[in-house]
Write an enzyme that holds these catalytic residues in place. Structure first.
Site, PDB file in Angstrom:
ATOM      1  CB  CYS A 203       1.620  -1.407 -30.742  1.00 19.20           C
ATOM      2  SG  CYS A 203       2.017  -0.023 -29.660  1.00 19.20           S
TER       3      CYS A 203
ATOM      4  CB  CYS B 174       2.915   3.070 -30.635  1.00 17.61           C
ATOM      5  SG  CYS B 174       3.470   2.220 -32.120  1.00 17.61           S
TER       6      CYS B 174
END
Length: 181
Positions: free
Chosen positions: A43, A120
């Protein structure tokens, strides 16, 4: 509190070992050659979604006793720790992550992992890095999960929704790994 993943490959936190009187992650390698499969969750800052996915996989893999899966998480850049909202909603699910360290992907070797998941939508930012999907033989997927700190109205509802989405995706991932094995 911080355990380097390199030589020792120890679990995310020994402090979590006695959290709530339960035995958690105590002196167990988080990932490494003792596992048949190793998953990396990436992420932006390793402070929310990737941490929740890491903890969730550690918990759910207990339901797959015949499947050997190690797990780690990292950020494109290291963050400052686990977001409080993420820690709260994971604790609600019985998965303590508050003491997890926030690590940078530069601290890991892509060759240690056979599955890499971007939590993400950061997959395009991996080109030319030590986790460039084109340069390594790992399976890559981008879950593109919403960012709870950016969308939560203050009642943790977005954290819970994303936590539950991660749970389903982790279950599907482990089922896919088992089917492939």
């Amino acid at each position: 509190m911080l355990f380097r993943h390199g030589a020792s490959l120890l679990s995310r936190s020994s402090a979590a070992a006695t959290m709530g009187g339960r035995s958690w992650f105590a002196s167990v390698a988080a990932y490494g050659p003792e596992y048949t499969h190793n998953v990396m969750f990436l992420c932006n800052h390793n402070s929310c979604r990737s941490q929740m996915a890491d903890g969730m996989l550690q918990e759910i893999r207990k339901g797959f006793p015949d499947l050997s899966v190690g797990v780690a998480s990292a950020g494109i850049e290291a963050g400052t720790g686990v977001k409080e909202g993420a820690a709260v909603v994971m604790e609600e699910a019985g998965v303590p992550i508050a003491d997890f360290s926030s690590d940078a992907m530069a601290d890991f070797n892509a060759s240690d992992f056979d599955v890499v998941i971007s939590c993400c939508g950061c997959g395009s930012r991996l080109d030319g890095t030590n986790f460039d999907p084109a340069a390594y033989g790992f399976d890559f997927d981008d879950w593109n999960l919403d960012d709870p700190p950016a969308t939560d109205p203050g009642d943790l509802s977005e954290y819970r929704r994303v936590r539950d989405e991660i749970k389903v995706k982790v279950e599907e991932l482990l089922t896919a790994i088992k089917t492939k094995a």
